[in-house]
Write an enzyme that holds these catalytic residues in place. Structure first.
Site, PDB file in Angstrom:
ATOM      1  N   ASN A 122      -9.945  11.057   9.149  1.00 12.15           N
ATOM      2  CA  ASN A 122     -10.978  10.049   9.388  1.00 12.15           C
ATOM      3  C   ASN A 122     -10.574   8.634   9.004  1.00 12.15           C
ATOM      4  OD1 ASN A 122     -12.345  12.320  10.129  1.00 12.15           O
ATOM      5  ND2 ASN A 122     -13.836  12.231   8.472  1.00 12.15           N
TER       6      ASN A 122
ATOM      7  N   HIS B 188      -6.656  21.514  14.058  1.00 10.41           N
ATOM      8  CA  HIS B 188      -6.816  20.062  13.910  1.00 10.41           C
ATOM      9  C   HIS B 188      -5.492  19.388  13.535  1.00 10.41           C
ATOM     10  CE1 HIS B 188      -9.799  17.030  14.208  1.00 10.41           C
ATOM     11  NE2 HIS B 188     -10.054  16.828  12.935  1.00 10.41           N
TER      12      HIS B 188
ATOM     13  N   ASN C  89     -12.685  11.921  15.358  1.00  9.36           N
ATOM     14  CA  ASN C  89     -12.823  10.932  14.285  1.00  9.36           C
ATOM     15  C   ASN C  89     -11.534  10.176  13.989  1.00  9.36           C
ATOM     16  OD1 ASN C  89     -15.567  11.361  13.894  1.00  9.36           O
ATOM     17  ND2 ASN C  89     -15.195  13.065  12.506  1.00  9.36           N
TER      18      ASN C  89
END
Length: 187
Positions: free
Chosen positions: A66, A20, A112
């Site tokens: 996020n 990520h 996100n």
């Protein structure tokens, strides 16, 4: 001209080498190759890189994935960079490891970080460089896979793929999105 290059990731050692965080890894590699370092500033870690006649501000948001839009909006305003000169570097499950896909705009694809950026900016019309992380995970294992570290096979070509992604970023800034897409998509 000023460009804002945003590498998406999560801060903290526990996330440093995860799939990520490939956005952080790409801007880290760009900074390292350019001999520049990051400073801890408002909403993120920031570095400035000169590439020919362009100034690239590299940003690693410290807001967690996020809430990335807060950092993007702040630095766009701070540097007076229009959305046309913003490039967001992000991980992509739908691409094989190391494959690149530049796009001038698009959906968040369930990511996100991209979702929050679009929400805060009020548009999905910002360029993004998607870096493939593959999708070799069992059903229901997406979160563990994305937050997991790269495997041995991926690490063998990681430096080369990060260098190519850095070249794609520089081409975006020097020649524009269309030429960059033609040169780097699916390469």
């Amino acid at each position: 001209m000023n460009y804002l290059i945003v590498g998406l990731g999560n801060i903290g050692d526990e996330y440093a080498r995860t799939r990520h965080n490939i956005g952080f890894m790409v801007v880290d590699a760009l900074a390292s190759a350019g001999g520049v370092t990051f400073d801890d500033k408002r909403y993120g870690f920031v570095s400035t890189l000169k590439v020919k006649n362009q100034t690239l501000t590299l940003l690693k948001p410290s807001t967690y994935m996020n809430l990335s839009g807060n950092a993007v909006r702040y630095w766009m305003n701070e540097l007076k960079v229009p959305v046309e000169r913003v490039l967001v570097v992000v991980d992509d499950l739908s691409l094989p490891f190391g494959h690149l896909r530049l796009k001038p705009s698009g959906s968040d694809g369930g990511h996100n970080g991209l979702k929050h950026i679009a929400s805060v900016l009020g548009t999905q019309k910002y360029a993004r460089l998607r870096f493939g992380i593959g999708n070799e995970f069992p059903r229901g294992g997406q979160v563990d896979y994305v937050l997991g570290e790269f495997g041995e096979d991926d690490l063998k070509t990681m430096d080369e793929r990060l260098k190519v992604a850095g070249e794609a970023v520089k081409t975006f800034c020097l020649a524009g999105i269309n030429i960059a897409m033609n040169q780097f998509n699916n390469k």
